[in-house]
Write an enzyme that holds these catalytic residues in place. Structure first.
Site, PDB file in Angstrom:
ATOM      1  N   LYS A   1      67.533  61.019  52.246  1.00  0.00           N
ATOM      2  CA  LYS A   1      67.402  59.407  51.576  1.00  0.00           C
ATOM      3  C   LYS A   1      67.796  59.791  50.068  1.00  0.00           C
ATOM      4  O   LYS A   1      67.455  60.400  49.314  1.00  0.00           O
ATOM      5  CB  LYS A   1      65.904  59.351  51.489  1.00  0.00           C
TER       6      LYS A   1
ATOM      7  N   LYS B   1      64.704  63.899  49.444  1.00  0.00           N
ATOM      8  CA  LYS B   1      64.586  62.618  48.950  1.00  0.00           C
ATOM      9  C   LYS B   1      65.287  62.975  47.323  1.00  0.00           C
ATOM     10  O   LYS B   1      64.555  63.576  46.878  1.00  0.00           O
ATOM     11  CB  LYS B   1      63.227  62.010  48.941  1.00  0.00           C
TER      12      LYS B   1
END
Ligand code: PBG
Length: 306
Positions: free
Chosen positions: A229, A176
């Site tokens: 992400k 992330k």
């Protein structure tokens, strides 16, 4: 001859449940996405189920925040109640995945516990495991830790196993990045950090090798699905993760990626449907096995039409 086929089975629809409201309301920065009260969550998910989208990813917006994010693990919490309602209504027809994080629940807006102006890794693990366990108790099929603290996948796996939830899966937000593309979400979830930024725990967008190390750690610790992400600016990372590990890989087509297309379409600068389908197909082509996207319902409808 088409090499990449996007399917409704690839999609996961995010769902925002908000405490203290009585009517659903549209999120200004994310047209077409709503805050719903937990009494309305079953109704809101009906179209997801009817369209054949297999799963939702639930986010909670609590009324009260405090330094220890105590409402995040309450059995009466907004996510916990929504999970129970969804599982009662839809059973196996809908996989319910819950976002496990503290940032909507902490006064600091950080994903971990704060002391003297810094985010503490290890003390945050204890709270995160409590949150994950409370979601499993409420009936969640899978938990998705999005905090990026080191060691949280292992800690959550141990806590779930110890409480008799060996069968509950973990989808980890493994790579992330500290991204500007989360802007609309933070407005939607009231989770903007009150000081500093998330760069002490989220990743530098410039780092691909580090992303692979993060993914390796999470797989070692027991992640069933690993996520990259955001998606669109990190298609190369999705591809490398899939090729290197061959592990179930998710990609999160985040709020900024969605709002960008929406805003341009509203101005008449992009064709929304064609652009969204190109984006989703590209994420799949890069190697994602599943795609978390605010376009899920639209895409499911569009896929039926072609
Ligand atoms: C919470 C969390 C965030 C998102 C998902 N979980 C925001 C953040 O890290 O600031 C972003 C989702 C999106 O932008 O659609 N940790």
């Amino acid at each position: 001859m088409r090499e990449t086929q996007l399917s409704v089975n690839d999609l996961v629809a995010p769902l925002f449940v908000r405490e203290g409201i009585t009517e659903k309301s549209e999120i200004p920065s994310m047209p077409g996405v709503f805050h719903v009260p937990y009494e309305g969550v079953v109704e809101e998910a009906r179209s997801v189920v009817d369209l054949g989208i297999p799963a939702v990813l639930l986010f909670g917006i609590p009324l009260k925040k405090d330094p220890n994010a105590s409402s995040a693990s309450s059995s009466e919490g907004v996510v916990q109640q929504a999970v129970t309602a969804l599982k009662e209504a839809y059973g196996d027809r809908l996989v319910v995945i819950t976002d496990v994080c503290l940032c909507q629940y902490t006064t600091s807006g950080h994903c971990g516990v704060v002391s003297d102006g810094s985010v503490l890794n290890d003390p945050s693990l204890d709270l995160l495991t409590k949150v994950a366990r409370s979601h499993a108790e409420a009936g969640a099929d899978m938990v998705a830790p999005s905090d990026m603290m080191d060691g949280r996948v292992g800690a959550i796996r141990t806590a779930l196993d110890g409480a008799g939830y060996e069968h509950i899966g973990i989808m980890s937000y493994a790579a992330k990045f500290a991204s500007s593309f989360y802007g609309p979400f933070r407005e939607a979830a009231y989770s903007t950090p009150q000081f500093g930024d998330r760069r002490s725990y989220q990743m530098d967008p410039a780092n691909g090798e580090e992303a692979l190390r993060e993914v390796a750690l999470d797989i070692d610790e027991g992640a069933d699905i690993v996520m990259v992400k955001p998606a669109l600016p990190y298609l190369d990372i999705i591809r490398r993760v899939k090729e290197r590990f061959g592990h179930p890989t998710a990609a999160y087509n985040v709020s900024g990626e969605y709002s960008m297309v929406k805003a341009a379409a509203r101005s008449g600068w992009l064709d929304e449907r064609a652009t969204a389908m190109e984006v989703l197909t590209s994420i799949k082509r890069a190697g994602a096995d599943l795609i978390i996207t605010y376009f899920a319902k639209d895409a499911a409808r569009w896929l039926k039409e072609v």
